[in-house]
Design a protein around this motif. Structure first.
Motif: not given
Lengths: 471, 364
Positions: B182, B287, B185, B359, B339-340
């Motif tokens: 996405r 992020g 967006a 972060p 991360e993620a």
């Protein structure tokens, strides 16, 4: 909400900022936001986005959630009997045939409810729903004492639409016997008095029991009253072969053919069960926009044959909106929609020997957006989007079934259940915190439910059929 | 095995085994030779497909539902018996139907082997193996530890046809990746596209997000191909071109929302690949996400044949090129502050590793 004297870059004051490890938005593109937040003011979602962005833009009066939570829209249970069964949960043996189940057991248990019982029952059902992540429900239209039920529900903070027991053909039990005129008057009365209640969270619908219990004049009146009061219409239909058999014998038509002919169906109509339907009826549902409330637990427990003859995949394929219900607590002994959603994802995978049936994503859509559509509330609930009501569920991932977490939707549908629900907001108000109700005294409710349930069972005169001895 | 230890297939025993010869029964059956034949035919299969594409056979069949070899040869002005033989080879590859003397496209050919097919690989096919001459030198490459003519000596000459040929497929991959990422967006994202080639990722992201801007990088002799594609897509006003080695050009810290490392890590040594990941981490805002398009070997380097063959392809043509395991990349990404982590497959055979800068940002 805006302060004309404030600096243009100053954080905007809002009521609540809800933070989460992942926010499952269910928006049009089904975005899942990593390290996301939901900004809430006046009960409405004002923004959904990255926490880093929202915490710069907003000055919340309270901040909820955090890194260990998954935020998801409150789920929508589109078929539940909140009275009549919750206080006799599990009393009906699980090996009774359909006709005996309904007419020997359920109807007689419902008839034994007395004043005060339905208020307690409704609160118990609402508590179970809220604590397992359901924020909105569509009641089956089998309430007897509407006043106390609306009152009890308002206290819990849940959102819902419901109605009184309305039929005109069955002669018994006495407590529910109505002429056609009385049935129509009852519908009109509930829609007039309870069109909107508890700041709009609660309201009446044009609900009839359905099956083969309504005359054509009653069906038509239910439709007219729904249109007049701008509400939806719901009814039971075709869980077993007896409904199509009854319609064919009476009208020479299958149920949905007949209901279409007399103008009952429409995009605000929600029919429950719909297991014994044929392809033409599915086409009729699709053409008229009629929604279906699929109750997988009831189908399993009462042996509807949903995996053998049910056509839910075909309904979805042809564009019928199928949502999920948990039904009554003797046909489906829990009201945790997450467990029912698990079954929706799994039943037809096995029944059709096809793993592509109802992927987890589709099942979750049915439990949220599908439910909102069935209740004609898709502009208000079902997803976490700007302008919608702030009905938010925080799932606690510091639990064994939630870890490790990779695929959030798979986890929600296949691993988790309502026990992991930590915090629930309805209209931006916290109604469940740390897994417990904030609005009512739970301990008092457990005791009252046990007491009243015992009294109802005694009044019903129905035997205890538990098979094992109790010493 | 039966209780007596006898054959579970008595009918075989009677006719074929020790009942007649006195030798102990064995149910061992020799493996099929099919994989060996598949390898032998591999060289020919590639050239059959390339020739059919170069002759325009698929396009001609797309214009005319079904044709005989003679009809097609007449249209393409080639030898009829030779074209017929070639097309029969294409039938063997599984890209054409052949009924009653007529050839016709099947669904695979319609999807992948037409210039305007929905997932066209026409441009990709001839360039994908790298310089063909290097394959002839593979034995020598293994003996000496380096290809006789590594592309590293003249990277632009090699990469120009490669990035031009792979654009269509990678652009489709990058476009489809929006369904998982996405990026369309994101509010006004800034993209850093390192080693962009013909800039398929920048074209996809900027095309999908009107507020997006990009810094697009590649070598001096290649970056004009990116400029050409960006111009073709009407995106030049939102792009800044920075030519040069992606480890040496100036890149702002803590500024980007997306960093794209599209099919470049495997051409680099381990040290340079790590430096690229660190560079991506420094360039990203907390992020922000790094997108690494590549072919990843499985953990035991045995179960992902496409990636393993890509490893050989890299060895055949480069000094340091290799295929690495996603598990190792994931460790490096975590060490760099990501991360993620996710490994997505926007389209078949195209994998993209995605990491989000935590972060706290990069580790000191």
């Amino acid at each position: 909400m805006t302060d004309s004297n404030a600096h243009p870059d100053a954080p905007q004051p809002i009521d609540t900022l809800v933070d989460a490890w992942y926010v499952v938005t269910m928006n049009e593109t089904r975005d899942i936001i990593h390290r996301g937040s939901i900004a809430i003011h006046d009960g409405v979602i004002v923004e959904v986005g990255k926490t880093a962005d929202l915490e710069r833009r907003y000055a919340p009066a309270q901040r909820l959630g955090g890194d260990r939570f998954v935020a998801a829209p409150g789920m929508v249970n589109t078929h539940i009997h909140i009275t009549g069964e919750p206080l006799t949960r599990g009393y009906v043996p699980d090996d009774t045939p359909f006709e005996e189940n309904v007419f020997v057991w359920l109807t007689n248990l419902y008839a034994a409810y007395a004043e005060g019982d339905e208020r307690c029952s409704a609160q118990l059902a609402a508590t179970e729903m809220l604590r397992s992540g359901t924020t909105t429900f569509l009641e089956a239209g089998t309430v007897r004492l509407l006043d106390e039920v609306f009152d009890g529900l308002a206290e819990t903070g849940i959102r819902g639409r419901l109605g009184a027991w309305v039929w005109d053909l069955p002669p018994e039990p006495d407590v529910y016997r109505q002429t056609t005129d009385e049935a129509i008057a009852r519908l009109d009365d509930q829609l007039t008095r309870y069109r909107s209640f508890a700041e709009g969270r609660l309201g009446a619908w044009s609900t009839v029991v359905g099956h083969t219990t309504c005359s054509d004049p009653l069906w038509k009146a239910a439709r007219e009253l729904a249109d007049t009061h701008d509400v939806g219409l719901s009814f039971h239909m075709s869980p077993a072969k007896s409904d199509p058999d009854g319609f064919i014998a009476e009208f020479g038509q299958r149920p949905f053919e007949h209901l279409d002919e007399i103008g009952v169906l429409g995009d605000d109509a929600c029919a429950t069960h719909c297991v014994h339907v044929d392809d033409r009826e599915i086409d009729t549902m699709a053409r008229t926009g009629t929604s279906v409330a699929h109750c997988p637990t009831t189908a399993l427990k009462v042996s509807y044959g949903v995996t053998q003859i049910g056509k839910m995949p075909e309904m979805v394929q042809r564009g019928v909106n199928v949502s999920i219900g948990t039904d009554g607590n003797n046909a489906s002994n829990y009201s945790d929609l997450m467990r029912a959603t698990y079954l929706v994802a799994g039943l037809f995978k096995d029944g059709r020997i096809d793993p592509q049936m109802f992927p987890a994503e589709k099942a979750l859509e049915m439990a949220t957006l599908g439910g909102a559509r069935s209740m004609t509330m898709d502009d208000q609930i079902g997803s976490l989007e700007v302008g919608k009501r702030a009905d938010v569920v925080l799932h606690d991932t510091d639990r064994p079934e939630w870890r490790p977490l990779f695929n959030v939707v798979n986890q929600l549908v296949w691993s988790a259940d309502g026990r992991g629900v930590h915090t629930v907001l309805v209209d931006g108000r916290v109604v469940v915190e740390d897994g417990h109700m904030t609005t009512i005294d739970e301990a008092a409710l457990w005791a009252e439910a046990q007491q009243r349930g015992g009294d109802i069972v005694a009044r019903s005169g129905l035997p205890d059929r538990a098979k094992f001895p109790v010493l | 095995m039966t209780a007596s230890g006898d054959s579970p297939f008595p009918e075989l025993k009677k006719t074929h085994t020790m009942a007649r010869t006195g030798r102990p029964y064995t149910d061992y059956k020799p493996p099929a030779a099919a994989p060996v034949w598949a390898a032998i035919e591999g060289y020919g299969r590639f050239h059959v497909l390339v020739a059919a594409l170069e002759l325009g056979a698929f396009e001609a069949l797309a214009r005319a539902d079904r044709r005989t070899g003679e009809e097609l040869a007449s249209e393409l002005d080639v030898s009829a018996p030779h074209l017929t033989t070639l097309l029969e080879g294409v039938v063997a590859l599984g890209f054409l139907e052949h009924h009653h003397g007529h050839f016709s496209l099947n669904d695979t050919a319609k999807r992948y082997l037409l210039v305007d097919g929905p997932a066209s690989m026409v441009d990709l096919v001839p360039v994908s193996p790298g310089p063909l001459a290097n394959w002839s030198d593979l034995t020598e490459t293994v003996r000496t530890g380096a290809p006789p003519s590594p592309i590293d000596d003249d990277p632009a000459a090699f990469y120009r046809p490669l990035v031009a040929g792979t654009f269509t497929t990678i652009f489709r991959c990058a476009s489809r990746a929006d369904l998982k990422l996405r990026y369309s967006a994101l509010p006004a994202p800034l993209v850093l596209d390192l080693g962009a080639g013909a800039a398929p990722w920048s074209c996809a992201i900027l095309g999908a997000n009107p507020g997006a801007t990009a810094v697009v990088n590649d070598l001096d002799g290649v970056v004009d191909l990116a400029e050409a594609k960006l111009t073709e897509h009407g995106l030049t006003d939102r792009c800044e071109i920075r030519a040069g080695d992606y480890l040496e050009i100036d890149v702002e810290d803590d500024s980007y929302d997306l960093v794209v490392l599209g099919h470049i890590l495997r051409a680099e040594s381990g040290d340079r690949a790590r430096a690229l990941i660190d560079r991506a981490a420094r360039a990203l805002k907390p992020g922000g996400r790094v997108l690494i398009g590549d072919y990843f070997a499985d953990r035991q380097r045995a179960l992902e044949p496409h990636a393993l063959m890509m490893g050989v392809t890299m060895m055949a043509s480069t000094r340091h090129g290799r295929v690495f395991r996603y598990a190792d990349l994931a460790t490096e990404l975590r060490d760099a502050g990501f991360e993620a982590l996710r490994l997505i497959e926007p389209i078949g055979f195209q994998m993209v590793a995605v990491g989000t800068l935590a972060p706290g940002g990069t580790t000191p």
